[in-house]
Enzyme design. Structure first.
Site, PDB file in Angstrom:
ATOM      1  N   SER A  66      30.125  20.877  20.689  1.00 55.43           N
ATOM      2  CA  SER A  66      29.550  19.524  20.715  1.00 55.43           C
ATOM      3  C   SER A  66      30.487  18.430  20.211  1.00 55.43           C
ATOM      4  CB  SER A  66      28.282  19.478  19.869  1.00 55.43           C
ATOM      5  OG  SER A  66      27.172  19.737  20.674  1.00 55.43           O
ATOM      6  N   LYS A  69      31.673  15.989  22.655  1.00 52.47           N
ATOM      7  CA  LYS A  69      30.807  14.897  23.116  1.00 52.47           C
ATOM      8  C   LYS A  69      31.308  13.546  22.615  1.00 52.47           C
ATOM      9  CE  LYS A  69      26.706  17.912  23.052  1.00 52.47           C
ATOM     10  NZ  LYS A  69      25.523  18.316  22.273  1.00 52.47           N
ATOM     11  N   TYR A 194      31.362  20.246  32.065  1.00 47.39           N
ATOM     12  CA  TYR A 194      30.813  20.192  30.697  1.00 47.39           C
ATOM     13  C   TYR A 194      31.176  21.445  29.896  1.00 47.39           C
ATOM     14  CZ  TYR A 194      27.301  20.260  26.964  1.00 47.39           C
ATOM     15  OH  TYR A 194      26.674  20.347  25.744  1.00 47.39           O
ATOM     16  N   TYR A 246      23.254  17.001  14.301  1.00 40.15           N
ATOM     17  CA  TYR A 246      21.985  17.408  14.916  1.00 40.15           C
ATOM     18  C   TYR A 246      20.808  16.814  14.143  1.00 40.15           C
ATOM     19  CZ  TYR A 246      25.209  20.902  16.824  1.00 40.15           C
ATOM     20  OH  TYR A 246      26.273  21.525  17.414  1.00 40.15           O
ATOM     21  N   VAL A 264      28.473  24.087  17.779  1.00 35.91           N
ATOM     22  CA  VAL A 264      27.910  25.414  17.526  1.00 35.91           C
ATOM     23  C   VAL A 264      28.969  26.513  17.377  1.00 35.91           C
ATOM     24  CG1 VAL A 264      25.574  25.080  18.448  1.00 35.91           C
ATOM     25  CG2 VAL A 264      27.430  25.743  19.990  1.00 35.91           C
TER      26      VAL A 264
END
Ligand code: GLU
Length: 310
Positions: A66, A69, A194, A246, A264
């Site tokens: 992540s 991102k 992705y 998160y 993760v």
């Protein structure tokens, strides 16, 4: 900083925080990530102009997951500007898990809440300009190369494939968003890009440099050349504070107070505004998907050196 940060102190802090690795488990919904050693904990701190200190097994490589991102959001904002990007993806934090589909259905018209949850990140990746998947990935990697001054960085094919083969939830998020006009084009191609972006492979040094560039208004960590415009670096830091950890982002802001993004894989990137960049790897995760020992390590670093921005 209250006291000087040296390798010896950093080593002691890693040993202390390492005890908490026992409280977490490695992510295995992406099968390749399940092979990580849960007892590992390492950290690098970049202080600019080649000055970096580190502790733990810092040569170990891991994937951004992540954390990518944040990078793709920078690319999309540079490609399209804020108005377009935020017409498709919101700016609000959420207490829902990172892969939740719930708010996509309840928000009318459908719009992912922010670019740090999976739905929002998939919509952002869908905006990256390029004729082919390779060209789009190449543009994401170019920014990573410039930010880290490391042109060797690439993605791990094994981890990317492992995620692509099992990304059923992300597939359903994409199809839902395609139905509602949030994403365009071929869903499999979007997932292909992705999963590769998430599988970009770095070590703690690279991660600390990525964090340093964002901390220091988007400037190259060695030459100070502007890589990411100042206002975009500010947007990235703000999302890291409000949505980076998160659905633990609120608690993390209180206990640590450093703009940070986790993945993760067990990685955490920290950006102390106009200060250090932090790269942590500790794959044992809590039930929200954050590195348990990594969070403890950042917490003690923040309190010892007074790094909270609040
Ligand atoms: N590739 C992961 C996924 O989409 C990233 C999730 C994360 O690191 O939070 O599930």
């Amino acid at each position: 900083m209250k006291q000087s940060l040296d390798v010896e102190t950093l080593n002691t802090m890693v040993v202390e925080a390492k005890k908490y690795t026992k409280e977490g488990v490695v992510a295995d919904y992406i099968p390749a990530l399940g092979e990580a050693n849960p007892e590992t904990l390492s950290i690098a701190i970049y202080r600019g102009k080649g000055d970096c200190i580190a502790a733990g097994n810092i040569r170990e490589k891991f994937t951004l997951q992540s954390i990518s991102k944040v990078i793709t959001l920078a690319v999309a904002l540079m490609d399209h500007g804020e108005e377009y990007v935020f017409s498709k993806v919101g700016m609000e934090p959420t207490g829902d898990p990172f892969n939740s589909i719930a708010k996509l259905e309840s928000n009318v018209p459908s719009k992912p809440l922010n670019p740090m949850i999976n739905a929002g990140a998939l919509a952002v990746t869908n905006m990256i300009i390029g004729e082919t998947i390779d060209e789009k990935l190449g543009r994401i990697l170019s920014l990573v190369h410039e930010m880290t001054c490391n042109p060797e960085i690439t993605y791990c094919e094994r981890v990317a494939k492992s995620e692509l083969d099992t990304a059923f939830l992300n597939r359903s998020l994409c199809y839902f968003m395609k139905q509602h006009g949030v994403v365009k084009g071929v869903v499999e191609e979007l997932l292909n890009l992705y999963t590769k972006q998430c599988a970009i492979q770095v070590d703690c040094y690279d991660l600390a440099k990525l964090g340093y560039v964002i901390a220091n208004d988007g400037k190259n960590p060695n030459t100070e050349r502007q890589i990411i415009p100042l206002h975009i670096a500010r947007i990235l830091k703000t999302f890291m504070v409000t949505c980076g950890m998160y659905n633990s982002s609120g608690e993390f802001a209180i206990k640590v107070g450093i703009p940070a993004k986790s993945g993760v894989s067990g990685a955490i990137m920290g950006s102390v505004p106009h200060g250090i960049g932090v790269g942590i790897y500790g794959p044992a995760l809590d039930d929200r998907g954050n590195s348990v020992a990594g969070m403890k390590l950042l917490e003690s670093l923040s309190s010892r050196y007074d790094l909270s921005i609040f």
